[in-house]
Design a protein around this motif. Structure first.
Motif, mmCIF file in Angstrom:
data_model
loop_
_atom_site.group_PDB
_atom_site.id
_atom_site.type_symbol
_atom_site.label_atom_id
_atom_site.label_comp_id
_atom_site.label_asym_id
_atom_site.label_seq_id
_atom_site.Cartn_x
_atom_site.Cartn_y
_atom_site.Cartn_z
ATOM 1 N N VAL A 1 0.842 -1.188 0.000
ATOM 2 C CA VAL A 1 0.000 0.000 0.000
ATOM 3 C C VAL A 1 0.881 1.243 0.000
ATOM 4 N N GLN A 2 0.587 2.139 -0.896
ATOM 5 C CA GLN A 2 1.302 3.419 -0.931
ATOM 6 C C GLN A 2 0.302 4.538 -0.653
ATOM 7 N N LEU A 3 0.693 5.447 0.194
ATOM 8 C CA LEU A 3 -0.143 6.593 0.544
ATOM 9 C C LEU A 3 0.557 7.876 0.112
ATOM 10 N N SER A 24 -2.849 3.622 -2.976
ATOM 11 C CA SER A 24 -2.738 2.764 -4.145
ATOM 12 C C SER A 24 -1.989 1.502 -3.760
ATOM 13 N N GLY A 25 -2.074 0.507 -4.613
ATOM 14 C CA GLY A 25 -1.394 -0.738 -4.345
ATOM 15 C C GLY A 25 -2.331 -1.931 -4.426
ATOM 16 N N ARG A 26 -1.795 -3.074 -4.253
ATOM 17 C CA ARG A 26 -2.579 -4.293 -4.354
ATOM 18 C C ARG A 26 -3.301 -4.596 -3.047
ATOM 19 N N ARG A 98 -4.751 1.706 8.916
ATOM 20 C CA ARG A 98 -4.715 0.498 9.719
ATOM 21 C C ARG A 98 -5.460 -0.568 8.943
ATOM 22 N N THR A 99 -4.802 -1.715 8.745
ATOM 23 C CA THR A 99 -5.370 -2.739 7.872
ATOM 24 C C THR A 99 -5.774 -4.013 8.604
ATOM 25 N N PHE A 111 -0.996 1.654 13.226
ATOM 26 C CA PHE A 111 -1.196 1.956 11.811
ATOM 27 C C PHE A 111 -0.053 1.337 11.012
ATOM 28 N N ASP A 112 -0.425 0.666 9.921
ATOM 29 C CA ASP A 112 0.543 -0.159 9.206
ATOM 30 C C ASP A 112 1.306 0.589 8.114
ATOM 31 N N TYR A 113 0.633 1.470 7.410
ATOM 32 C CA TYR A 113 1.249 2.157 6.277
ATOM 33 C C TYR A 113 1.119 3.667 6.466
#
Length: 124
Positions: A1-3, A24-26, A98-99, A111-113
């Motif tokens: 994931v890109q923010l 964005s990202g998968r 947060r995923t 928060f992950d990313y």
């Protein structure tokens, strides 16, 4: 994931700014989206968070009533509308996601990313 965060700038006290964060990202699993900020010489602090469906939000006391967080899941974006800005709002603002759980949190460690940050400067 890109923010990717955007929308920062130099404004005067009392002005408004709208920050945006595009993901964005998968396998996007952007459950909770949040905004944090970090001023020079200070620790990163929580600003606002929003649940996946948008029904739950949380704000730091310092921004409550002035800032509004929102999201558009069709575009994988989250926004932070900042009104009545004060010089003490000056900081680098980071979006994060947060995923794992759709539970609001104020802790950066959950928060992950993270995005790269966007500078907000409020002059008096």
């Amino acid at each position: 994931v890109q923010l990717q965060a955007s929308g920062g700038g130099l404004v005067q006290a009392g002005d408004s700014l709208r920050l945006s964060c595009a993901a964005s990202g998968r396998a996007l699993n952007l459950l909770v989206m949040g905004w944090f900020r970090q001023a020079p010489g200070k620790e990163r602090e929580f600003v606002a968070a929003i649940s996946w469906g948008g029904s739950s939000t949380s704000y730091a006391d310092s921004v409550k009533g002035r800032f509004t967080i929102s999201r558009d899941n069709t575009k994988n974006t989250v926004h932070l509308q900042m009104n009545s800005l004060k010089p003490e709002d000056t900081a680098v603002y980071y979006c994060a996601t947060r995923t794992d759980w759709n539970i609001l949190s104020r802790s950066p460690t959950e928060f992950d990313y993270w995005g790269q940050g966007t500078q907000v400067t409020v002059s008096s």
